[in-house]
Design a protein around this motif. Structure first.
Motif, PDB file in Angstrom:
ATOM      1  N   ALA A 243      61.402  19.376   7.493  1.00  0.00           N
ATOM      2  CA  ALA A 243      61.636  17.945   7.710  1.00  0.00           C
ATOM      3  C   ALA A 243      63.101  17.582   7.566  1.00  0.00           C
ATOM      4  O   ALA A 243      63.502  16.472   7.908  1.00  0.00           O
ATOM      5  CB  ALA A 243      60.803  17.125   6.728  1.00  0.00           C
ATOM      6  N   GLY A 244      63.918  18.505   7.073  1.00  0.00           N
ATOM      7  CA  GLY A 244      65.335  18.228   6.886  1.00  0.00           C
ATOM      8  C   GLY A 244      66.062  18.020   8.209  1.00  0.00           C
ATOM      9  O   GLY A 244      65.694  18.587   9.234  1.00  0.00           O
ATOM     10  N   VAL A 245      67.086  17.200   8.173  1.00  0.00           N
ATOM     11  CA  VAL A 245      67.874  16.863   9.355  1.00  0.00           C
ATOM     12  C   VAL A 245      69.326  17.247   9.095  1.00  0.00           C
ATOM     13  O   VAL A 245      69.898  16.881   8.065  1.00  0.00           O
ATOM     14  CB  VAL A 245      67.781  15.353   9.663  1.00  0.00           C
ATOM     15  N   MET A 246      69.929  17.981  10.028  1.00  0.00           N
ATOM     16  CA  MET A 246      71.327  18.367   9.897  1.00  0.00           C
ATOM     17  C   MET A 246      72.219  17.294  10.508  1.00  0.00           C
ATOM     18  O   MET A 246      72.020  16.875  11.645  1.00  0.00           O
ATOM     19  CB  MET A 246      71.587  19.710  10.577  1.00  0.00           C
TER      20      MET A 246
ATOM     21  N   GLU B 123      65.435   9.288  13.149  1.00  0.00           N
ATOM     22  CA  GLU B 123      65.411  10.587  12.474  1.00  0.00           C
ATOM     23  C   GLU B 123      65.741  10.490  10.992  1.00  0.00           C
ATOM     24  O   GLU B 123      65.491  11.427  10.223  1.00  0.00           O
ATOM     25  CB  GLU B 123      66.381  11.524  13.187  1.00  0.00           C
ATOM     26  N   LEU B 124      66.289   9.353  10.594  1.00  0.00           N
ATOM     27  CA  LEU B 124      66.507   9.018   9.194  1.00  0.00           C
ATOM     28  C   LEU B 124      66.192   7.531   9.055  1.00  0.00           C
ATOM     29  O   LEU B 124      66.507   6.748   9.954  1.00  0.00           O
ATOM     30  CB  LEU B 124      67.962   9.260   8.765  1.00  0.00           C
TER      31      LEU B 124
ATOM     32  N   PRO C 295      63.161  11.846   6.657  1.00  0.00           N
ATOM     33  CA  PRO C 295      63.907  11.673   5.403  1.00  0.00           C
ATOM     34  C   PRO C 295      64.213  10.200   5.124  1.00  0.00           C
ATOM     35  O   PRO C 295      64.507   9.419   6.031  1.00  0.00           O
ATOM     36  CB  PRO C 295      65.189  12.472   5.647  1.00  0.00           C
ATOM     37  N   LEU C 296      64.149   9.828   3.846  1.00  0.00           N
ATOM     38  CA  LEU C 296      64.350   8.455   3.407  1.00  0.00           C
ATOM     39  C   LEU C 296      65.679   8.311   2.656  1.00  0.00           C
ATOM     40  O   LEU C 296      66.042   9.159   1.842  1.00  0.00           O
ATOM     41  CB  LEU C 296      63.208   8.012   2.497  1.00  0.00           C
TER      42      LEU C 296
END
Length: 419
Positions: free
Chosen positions: A28-31, A67-68, A97-98
Motif C-alpha cells: 500500500a506504500g506510495v513512492m 493516492e494519498l 496512506p493517510l
C-alpha cells in the motif's frame, strides 16, 4: 544568441532529481520523488471526529484516484478517531496512506494519542505554528521524534499565514542594512524558503532520514524555483487559496503547470473551495486531468469533442460526448482490472463534416455526427479506417456498443482477441 533546439523547446524539462520518500507500508506504500510518477493527493473536509463521514469521504477520494489522503487532526476527539477511521477503511479494502494535518498542538496530540501517531502514514506540520519563541524547537523536536519512533514521513509546509515571524524580522533587518536592499516581498519569499530548509535540516539533526522528509511552500512559482535549486528534498505542490469553480481550476492549473513543465514537483494537490454540498472528488479529477494533459501520467480514456458552432445546432453530438465520457468513467472501476492499458484509449465524438472525419481518424475509435443540413449519416472510424456508417435514432446506443467491442478486442485477453 543560439535558437533553442526542437528537443529543448518541446515538452516538459527533465524531472528534478529528488530523494525518494515512501509513504505507507508494504504494497500500500506510495513512492514520492526519485523519479516515481507524480502522485495525486487530496484532503477531506469532514469533521475528523465523525468517523463514519470521514471514512466514507476518504473511500470516495481513494476510489476517484487519490493516492494519498490528508485529514485534519486538530483536537483530542479527532486524534482519537484516526485509528478507527483507518480500521474502518481497511475493512472495506481501502489501503490509501493517510496524512495527519497538524497545527499548534500536534506535539501534544501525537504524544497523548499513540494509536493516532501509529495509524497515520505521514504527518504534515507547519514550522511557523508548531510552537512559538523558546517552545518552537522543543515542540518541533517532539513531533519529529515521534515520527522517528513510528517510522513515519513528515511534510514540512511553510506558508504566508503562519510564517516564522522571528526569522522574517531578522531577514528584514539584515535587508535594511544592505547597500542594495531587496523589495519586501522578495525578503518574505526568502524567509519562506529558509523556514522550510532550516526546519528540514533540524529534523535531520534530530535523526529523521532525508528519505522521510517532504517540503512544501506557498507563493508557488518563485519560491518553489528557489527551493528546488537549493535542495533535493521531495516537493509537494499545491495552491492553497486557489478559490472556487473555474477560477480555482484555472489558478491551480496555471501555477502548477509552470512548475511541472520546469521539472519541479513530486506530488500535487488541487485545492478547490467546494460548493456547499459539492463533490470533494472534483479536486482529484482535476489533478489527474492536469497530469494527463501535460503528458506525465495516464489515468483514464480521453474523449475528444468539438466545441460546437452554427453547423451543430442539434444537441446530439453534445449529448453523445457527455454520455460516452460518463460511460467510460463509470466503466473504469471494472475495466482497470479486466483491460490493462485501457486508460490510454482515445475516443472522438465530432459534430460535423468539417473536422469530424479527420479528428475521428486520429482517435482509436471516433464518430463524425451529421451537422446542420448534412445527410443523416454518422461514419465511424476505428484505428484510422472507416468501418461502418450509423443511421437512425439509435446512433448513440450503437456507438457505445462499438466502443465496448473495441475495448474488449484491443485490451482484453489475447486469446479472446484472436477469436
Amino acid at each position: 544568441m543560439t535558437a533553442p533546439s526542437a528537443e529543448s523547446s518541446v515538452g516538459p524539462r527533465p524531472r528534478r532529481a529528488s530523494v525518494g520518500v515512501r509513504v505507507g507500508e508494504g504494497e500500500a506504500g506510495v513512492m514520492v520523488g526519485a523519479g516515481a510518477p507524480i502522485i495525486v493527493q487530496s484532503m477531506t473536509n469532514t469533521d475528523t471526529a465523525d468517523i463514519e463521514a470521514t471514512a466514507r469521504q476518504i473511500a470516495a477520494l481513494a476510489a476517484a484516484g487519490s493516492e494519498l489522503v490528508r485529514l485534519t487532526v486538530d483536537r483530542d476527539e479527532a486524534a482519537g478517531a484516526v485509528p478507527h477511521i483507518r480500521d474502518r477503511l481497511r475493512a472495506k479494502g481501502v489501503t490509501t496512506p493517510l496524512i495527519g494535518d497538524f497545527h499548534y498542538i500536534g506535539h501534544k496530540l501525537l504524544r497523548d494519542h499513540p494509536a493516532c501517531a501509529e495509524g497515520l502514514d505521514k504527518y504534515r506540520i507547519n514550522p511557523g505554528n508548531v510552537g512559538f519563541k523558546n517552545k518552537r524547537d522543543l515542540q518541533f523536536g517532539r513531533i519529529v521524534e515521534i515520527a522517528i519512533r513510528n517510522g513515519k514521513t513528515v511534510r514540512i509546509g511553510a506558508n504566508w499565514g503562519s510564517l516564522d515571524q522571528e526569522l522574517l524580522t531578522l531577514l528584514m533587518d539584515e535587508n535594511a542594512l544592505s547597500p542594495a536592499p531587496l523589495e519586501a516581498r522578495a525578503v518574505t519569499r526568502e524567509a519562506m524558503v529558509r523556514s522550510a530548509l532550516i526546519s528540514a535540516a533540524r529534523a535531520e539533526e534530530i535523526g529523521l532520514p532525508r528519505s522521510r522528509i517532504i517540503l512544501s511552500v506557498q507563493d508557488l512559482i518563485a519560491v518553489y524555483r528557489t527551493l528546488g535549486q537549493r535542495s533535493d528534498y521531495a516537493l509537494h505542490l499545491g495552491l492553497t487559496e486557489a478559490g472556487m469553480g473555474s477560477k480555482g481550476v484555472v489558478a491551480s492549473a496555471a501555477a502548477l503547470g509552470v512548475l511541472l513543465q520546469e521539472g519541479l514537483g513530486d506530488t500535487i494537490r488541487i485545492s478547490l473551495t467546494p460548493e456547499p454540498g459539492g463533490d470533494r472528488t472534483l479536486e482529484v479529477r482535476v489533478a489527474q486531468e492536469l497530469l494527463q494533459t501535460m503528458g506525465f501520467r495516464v489515468f483514464a480514456p480521453q474523449v475528444a469533442a468539438c466545441p460546437g458552432c452554427g453547423r451543430t445546432t442539434s444537441t446530439v453530438f453534445q449529448e453523445l460526448a457527455r454520455d460516452i465520457h460518463s460511460h467510460l468513467a463509470a466503466s473504469m472501476a471494472q475495466w482497470r482490472a479486466r483491460y490493462p492499458g485501457v486508460e490510454r484509449l482515445n475516443v472522438a465524438v465530432m459534430g460535423c463534416i468539417v473536422n469530424g472525419p479527420g479528428e475521428s481518424k486520429h482517435a482509436d475509435i471516433g464518430i463524425s455526427l451529421p451537422g446542420t443540413g448534412e445527410a443523416p449519416a454518422a461514419p465511424v472510424f476505428v484505428d484510422g479506417v472507416k468501418t461502418v456508417t450509423l443511421r437512425g435514432s439509435r446512433i448513440a446506443e450503437e456507438f457505445k456498443a462499438l466502443v465496448e467491442d473495441y475495448v474488449d478486442k484491443r485490451f482484453g485477453p489475447k486469446e479472446r482477441a484472436a477469436e
